[in-house]
Enzyme design. Sequence first.
Site, PDB file in Angstrom:
ATOM      1  N   GLY A 115       0.826  -1.207   0.000  1.00  0.00           N
ATOM      2  CA  GLY A 115       0.000   0.000   0.000  1.00  0.00           C
ATOM      3  C   GLY A 115       0.852   1.245   0.000  1.00  0.00           C
ATOM      4  N   GLY A 128      -0.447   4.854  -0.457  1.00  0.00           N
ATOM      5  CA  GLY A 128      -1.553   5.312   0.374  1.00  0.00           C
ATOM      6  C   GLY A 128      -1.128   6.295   1.445  1.00  0.00           C
ATOM      7  N   GLN A 129      -2.119   6.844   2.138  1.00  0.00           N
ATOM      8  CA  GLN A 129      -1.861   7.889   3.131  1.00  0.00           C
ATOM      9  C   GLN A 129      -1.110   7.378   4.354  1.00  0.00           C
ATOM     10  OE1 GLN A 129      -4.675  11.305   3.762  1.00  0.00           O
ATOM     11  NE2 GLN A 129      -6.147   9.728   3.197  1.00  0.00           N
ATOM     12  N   ILE A 130      -1.476   6.192   4.845  1.00  0.00           N
ATOM     13  CA  ILE A 130      -0.791   5.668   6.030  1.00  0.00           C
ATOM     14  C   ILE A 130       0.662   5.376   5.703  1.00  0.00           C
ATOM     15  CG2 ILE A 130      -0.695   3.787   7.707  1.00  0.00           C
ATOM     16  CD1 ILE A 130      -3.731   3.552   7.477  1.00  0.00           C
ATOM     17  N   ARG A 149     -13.342   0.487   2.452  1.00  0.00           N
ATOM     18  CA  ARG A 149     -14.788   0.328   2.571  1.00  0.00           C
ATOM     19  C   ARG A 149     -15.467   1.508   1.907  1.00  0.00           C
ATOM     20  NH1 ARG A 149     -17.945  -1.375   8.137  1.00  0.00           N
ATOM     21  NH2 ARG A 149     -20.040  -1.568   7.259  1.00  0.00           N
ATOM     22  N   ASN A 170      -7.800  -3.009   7.072  1.00  0.00           N
ATOM     23  CA  ASN A 170      -9.018  -3.514   7.713  1.00  0.00           C
ATOM     24  C   ASN A 170      -9.868  -4.375   6.782  1.00  0.00           C
ATOM     25  OD1 ASN A 170      -8.873  -2.412  10.371  1.00  0.00           O
ATOM     26  ND2 ASN A 170      -9.179  -0.390   9.485  1.00  0.00           N
ATOM     27  N   ARG A 213      -5.543   5.837  21.640  1.00  0.00           N
ATOM     28  CA  ARG A 213      -6.750   6.637  21.859  1.00  0.00           C
ATOM     29  C   ARG A 213      -7.217   6.537  23.311  1.00  0.00           C
ATOM     30  NH1 ARG A 213      -9.343   4.498  16.135  1.00  0.00           N
ATOM     31  NH2 ARG A 213      -8.645   6.257  14.841  1.00  0.00           N
ATOM     32  N   HIS A 227     -10.391  -5.298  16.208  1.00  0.00           N
ATOM     33  CA  HIS A 227     -10.281  -3.873  15.886  1.00  0.00           C
ATOM     34  C   HIS A 227     -11.526  -3.503  15.090  1.00  0.00           C
ATOM     35  CE1 HIS A 227      -8.764  -0.003  14.640  1.00  0.00           C
ATOM     36  NE2 HIS A 227      -8.957  -0.342  13.373  1.00  0.00           N
TER      37      HIS A 227
END
Length: 330
Positions: A15, A18-20, A96, A135, A166, A191
């Site tokens: 990936g 991608g952003q991550i 998703r 995910n 978090r 998760h």
Amino acid sequence: MVMKLTRTVSVAVTGGTGQIAYSFLFALAHGDVFGSDCGIDLRIYDLPGLERVLSGVRMELDDGAYPLLQSLRVTTSLEDAFDGIDAAFLIGAAPRGPGMERSDLLKRNGEIFSLQGSVLNTSAKRDAKIFVVGNPVNTNCWIAMSQAPRLNRRNFHSMLRLDQNRMHTMLAHRAEVPLDEVSHVVIWGNHSAKQVPDFTQALISGKPAVEVIGDRDWLENIMLPSIQNRGSAVIEARGKSSAASAARALAEAARSIFLPKDGEWFSTGVCSDYNPYGIPEDLIFGFPCRMLPSGDYEIVPGLLWDTFIKNKIQISLDEISQEKANVSLL
């Protein structure tokens, strides 16, 4: 000053456009995962058709002049990316979309992670450590693990560190203490919106968080659902899913394993075989873990569940079991 390297690791990141990954790659190159004395042979993978974007990512890493980057290549071949690697960070996954059911997402990602697991099985080192981010992460990790029987099942991890972070922050803010006063933050299970942030294990300034906070209703009905639904809240506010915070969590999750702190607890999804809590085997389930002097981890044993937490864990277990059953039929 010339940096003296003590070792070099071969690392694959999927990936890669991608952003991550965009945030994570620079932390990796800086030494945030393996340390400032470890060279990195880096392979960045993404799908065919994204070669141009991959080349741009490579340009930026080159322009960063990272001393730890001993070699760097971008590729659209999984075999090339995974060949002889010590660690893989599987970030890429099908997103998703609007109106998409979780079952649809499971099917699409089942194909992706089945293939990646198969290639890991034939290409990666037997003791390679695999970190899954895409995910639904627990089930994607289980799929990859099940397709890679040559690799050690204990070395597959699904990321729960963002959930842990978090919870860590919410407890610190509520208690009005610095972050480093909070410890033993535990996430059980999946998760997803059914994850279990277990406030009954957490400590604040060495004392039980339940006592320090003094408001069980807030812990159960404000904090817990806020963590469970934080990802959706970020998407609603930002218009995109968590990226920079997820990348930081991934770097921290891996660092806890490669460069552990004495006695540190960290939550990670691991194979449930031989766990001390009666969770059925052959699942990827979130547990509190800590590293051993041998370089292996152990699931922290002997923690007690009150009725509230036990019921929440059962709900999360049911969800993971159903996801596994669904993908097993594909």
